[in-house]
Design a protein around this motif. Structure first.
Motif, PDB file in Angstrom:
ATOM      1  N   VAL A 193     -21.829  85.660   8.991  1.00 35.20           N
ATOM      2  CA  VAL A 193     -21.001  86.578   8.221  1.00 35.20           C
ATOM      3  C   VAL A 193     -20.185  87.369   9.232  1.00 35.20           C
ATOM      4  O   VAL A 193     -20.754  87.947  10.162  1.00 35.20           O
ATOM      5  CB  VAL A 193     -21.863  87.541   7.361  1.00 35.20           C
ATOM      6  CG1 VAL A 193     -20.971  88.490   6.573  1.00 35.20           C
ATOM      7  CG2 VAL A 193     -22.785  86.754   6.434  1.00 35.20           C
TER       8      VAL A 193
ATOM      9  N   PHE B  99     -16.853  90.210   9.966  1.00 34.62           N
ATOM     10  CA  PHE B  99     -16.305  91.382   9.282  1.00 34.62           C
ATOM     11  C   PHE B  99     -15.390  92.144  10.238  1.00 34.62           C
ATOM     12  O   PHE B  99     -15.676  92.241  11.430  1.00 34.62           O
ATOM     13  CB  PHE B  99     -17.487  92.283   8.870  1.00 34.62           C
ATOM     14  CG  PHE B  99     -17.153  93.419   7.934  1.00 34.62           C
ATOM     15  CD1 PHE B  99     -17.345  93.285   6.565  1.00 34.62           C
ATOM     16  CD2 PHE B  99     -16.661  94.623   8.423  1.00 34.62           C
ATOM     17  CE1 PHE B  99     -17.064  94.329   5.694  1.00 34.62           C
ATOM     18  CE2 PHE B  99     -16.364  95.676   7.561  1.00 34.62           C
ATOM     19  CZ  PHE B  99     -16.580  95.519   6.190  1.00 34.62           C
TER      20      PHE B  99
ATOM     21  N   VAL C 271     -21.562  90.085  11.807  1.00 35.98           N
ATOM     22  CA  VAL C 271     -22.430  91.155  11.288  1.00 35.98           C
ATOM     23  C   VAL C 271     -23.690  90.588  10.650  1.00 35.98           C
ATOM     24  O   VAL C 271     -24.571  91.342  10.229  1.00 35.98           O
ATOM     25  CB  VAL C 271     -21.692  92.063  10.276  1.00 35.98           C
ATOM     26  CG1 VAL C 271     -20.536  92.789  10.948  1.00 35.98           C
ATOM     27  CG2 VAL C 271     -21.225  91.283   9.056  1.00 35.98           C
ATOM     28  N   GLY C 272     -23.773  89.269  10.555  1.00 41.46           N
ATOM     29  CA  GLY C 272     -24.971  88.665   9.987  1.00 41.46           C
ATOM     30  C   GLY C 272     -25.072  87.206  10.379  1.00 41.46           C
ATOM     31  O   GLY C 272     -24.056  86.535  10.553  1.00 41.46           O
ATOM     32  N   THR C 273     -26.309  86.736  10.523  1.00 40.07           N
ATOM     33  CA  THR C 273     -26.562  85.323  10.812  1.00 40.07           C
ATOM     34  C   THR C 273     -27.461  84.765   9.709  1.00 40.07           C
ATOM     35  O   THR C 273     -28.515  85.336   9.418  1.00 40.07           O
ATOM     36  CB  THR C 273     -27.250  85.161  12.182  1.00 40.07           C
ATOM     37  OG1 THR C 273     -26.379  85.667  13.189  1.00 40.07           O
ATOM     38  CG2 THR C 273     -27.550  83.692  12.474  1.00 40.07           C
ATOM     39  N   LEU C 274     -27.029  83.669   9.104  1.00 38.17           N
ATOM     40  CA  LEU C 274     -27.765  83.045   8.009  1.00 38.17           C
ATOM     41  C   LEU C 274     -28.438  81.785   8.560  1.00 38.17           C
ATOM     42  O   LEU C 274     -27.772  80.776   8.808  1.00 38.17           O
ATOM     43  CB  LEU C 274     -26.799  82.690   6.877  1.00 38.17           C
ATOM     44  CG  LEU C 274     -25.860  83.829   6.449  1.00 38.17           C
ATOM     45  CD1 LEU C 274     -24.806  83.334   5.467  1.00 38.17           C
ATOM     46  CD2 LEU C 274     -26.656  84.974   5.838  1.00 38.17           C
ATOM     47  N   PRO C 275     -29.759  81.854   8.737  1.00 40.45           N
ATOM     48  CA  PRO C 275     -30.461  80.755   9.419  1.00 40.45           C
ATOM     49  C   PRO C 275     -30.382  79.437   8.633  1.00 40.45           C
ATOM     50  O   PRO C 275     -30.770  79.370   7.469  1.00 40.45           O
ATOM     51  CB  PRO C 275     -31.914  81.253   9.489  1.00 40.45           C
ATOM     52  CG  PRO C 275     -31.835  82.733   9.285  1.00 40.45           C
ATOM     53  CD  PRO C 275     -30.662  82.959   8.380  1.00 40.45           C
TER      54      PRO C 275
ATOM     55  N   ASN D  78     -17.692  85.100   4.603  1.00 43.45           N
ATOM     56  CA  ASN D  78     -19.091  84.967   4.195  1.00 43.45           C
ATOM     57  C   ASN D  78     -19.813  83.815   4.864  1.00 43.45           C
ATOM     58  O   ASN D  78     -21.040  83.767   4.858  1.00 43.45           O
ATOM     59  CB  ASN D  78     -19.160  84.752   2.680  1.00 43.45           C
ATOM     60  CG  ASN D  78     -18.521  85.881   1.930  1.00 43.45           C
ATOM     61  OD1 ASN D  78     -18.904  87.034   2.107  1.00 43.45           O
ATOM     62  ND2 ASN D  78     -17.521  85.573   1.108  1.00 43.45           N
ATOM     63  N   PHE D  79     -19.035  82.877   5.425  1.00 43.34           N
ATOM     64  CA  PHE D  79     -19.668  81.623   5.816  1.00 43.34           C
ATOM     65  C   PHE D  79     -18.858  80.940   6.920  1.00 43.34           C
ATOM     66  O   PHE D  79     -18.107  79.996   6.668  1.00 43.34           O
ATOM     67  CB  PHE D  79     -19.746  80.726   4.561  1.00 43.34           C
ATOM     68  CG  PHE D  79     -20.910  79.775   4.575  1.00 43.34           C
ATOM     69  CD1 PHE D  79     -22.105  80.118   3.950  1.00 43.34           C
ATOM     70  CD2 PHE D  79     -20.823  78.553   5.205  1.00 43.34           C
ATOM     71  CE1 PHE D  79     -23.179  79.254   3.950  1.00 43.34           C
ATOM     72  CE2 PHE D  79     -21.892  77.683   5.217  1.00 43.34           C
ATOM     73  CZ  PHE D  79     -23.074  78.018   4.584  1.00 43.34           C
TER      74      PHE D  79
END
Lengths: 164, 164
Positions: B155, B157, B136-140, B115-116
């Protein structure tokens, strides 16, 4: 409609809504058979702000707002929303979402993240997009939907500072 | 090197590693001043499988493996890895990662999600990509790095079934 912080006296109403929302197994990862005690413990955790929506003295919705991560990630908020099945289609989700964004800003969060928006929950995905959230990640088959089997789930994110 | 399930007698060694890894505030969201009690409670939660890596009778690394979400999301695993600063650069992270993927498959998980993963932790990002994970995801700005300020977090996966 009135939105306010929840208290002990709201527990029965919150549990009624919580149970009605999770029982179908189509939007939240919680066990559809989750107990009242577990549900309320989760909804009223020490790090969690809990709110209810009241209409004509009746509680019709509830949401929580909390840090998504501990210490070095605690500037990003997380939230979850539940609307009574008897109060759907009245714009209550949007009202709670707007209230939540304002509260998060007031509490000093820099952004808000949803970790798990079920892709087939189209009204929720659309609402969050309308309130300024973007899909920043897709989790393949991450949700075991009671009717549809494994479906994707989204991570959604928006910065704060400008409330939609 | 030997990888095995952790037990009570490993707590001192695990805490030494845990503390050394989080104290710089550059890779994990945990409060760098997190207590031994909190750390061990997190690392040995009821839903968590805890492992250690032993070399010449000394514990040089530890990892956890658990469901990333409750019930309807519990088919996706989550894991976290810590290597003793005295044992870096020896391929221990990779060994633990491969072991973890095999364990997750054995336990019946369908995929694994991080997740992080802090974007500036380049050795970790590269390692997970080499082991078949995708961003699969970028958390700004989701991580408040002790030296660099707000930096992105990923993120990551991968599905299981074929172990790298």
């Amino acid at each position: 409609m009135n939105l306010r912080q929840a208290n002990k006296a709201d527990e029965d109403a919150i549990w009624d809504i919580f149970h009605a929302v999770i029982a179908p197994g189509d939007t939240y990862v919680f066990d559809p058979a989750m107990s009242r005690e577990e549900a309320l413990a989760y909804w009223f955790r020490a790090d969690t702000h809990t709110y209810v929506a009241e209409s004509d003295g009746r509680i019709v919705g509830t949401y929580i707002l909390k840090p998504n991560q501990p210490a070095l990630g605690s500037h990003i908020a997380n939230a979850a929303f539940m609307v009574s099945p008897t109060a759907r289609g009245l714009g209550l989700g949007r009202r709670m979402g707007e209230h939540c964004l304002a509260e998060a800003l007031r509490l000093g969060f820099r952004a808000m993240q949803f970790n798990f928006v079920v892709s087939t929950n189209e009204p929720a995905v659309r609402l969050w997009q309308q309130l300024g959230f973007s899909i920043v990640g897709t989790l393949p088959g991450a949700f075991r939907h009671s009717q549809l089997g494994f479906v994707d789930s989204y991570v959604m994110f928006r910065t704060l500072g400008t409330v939609a």
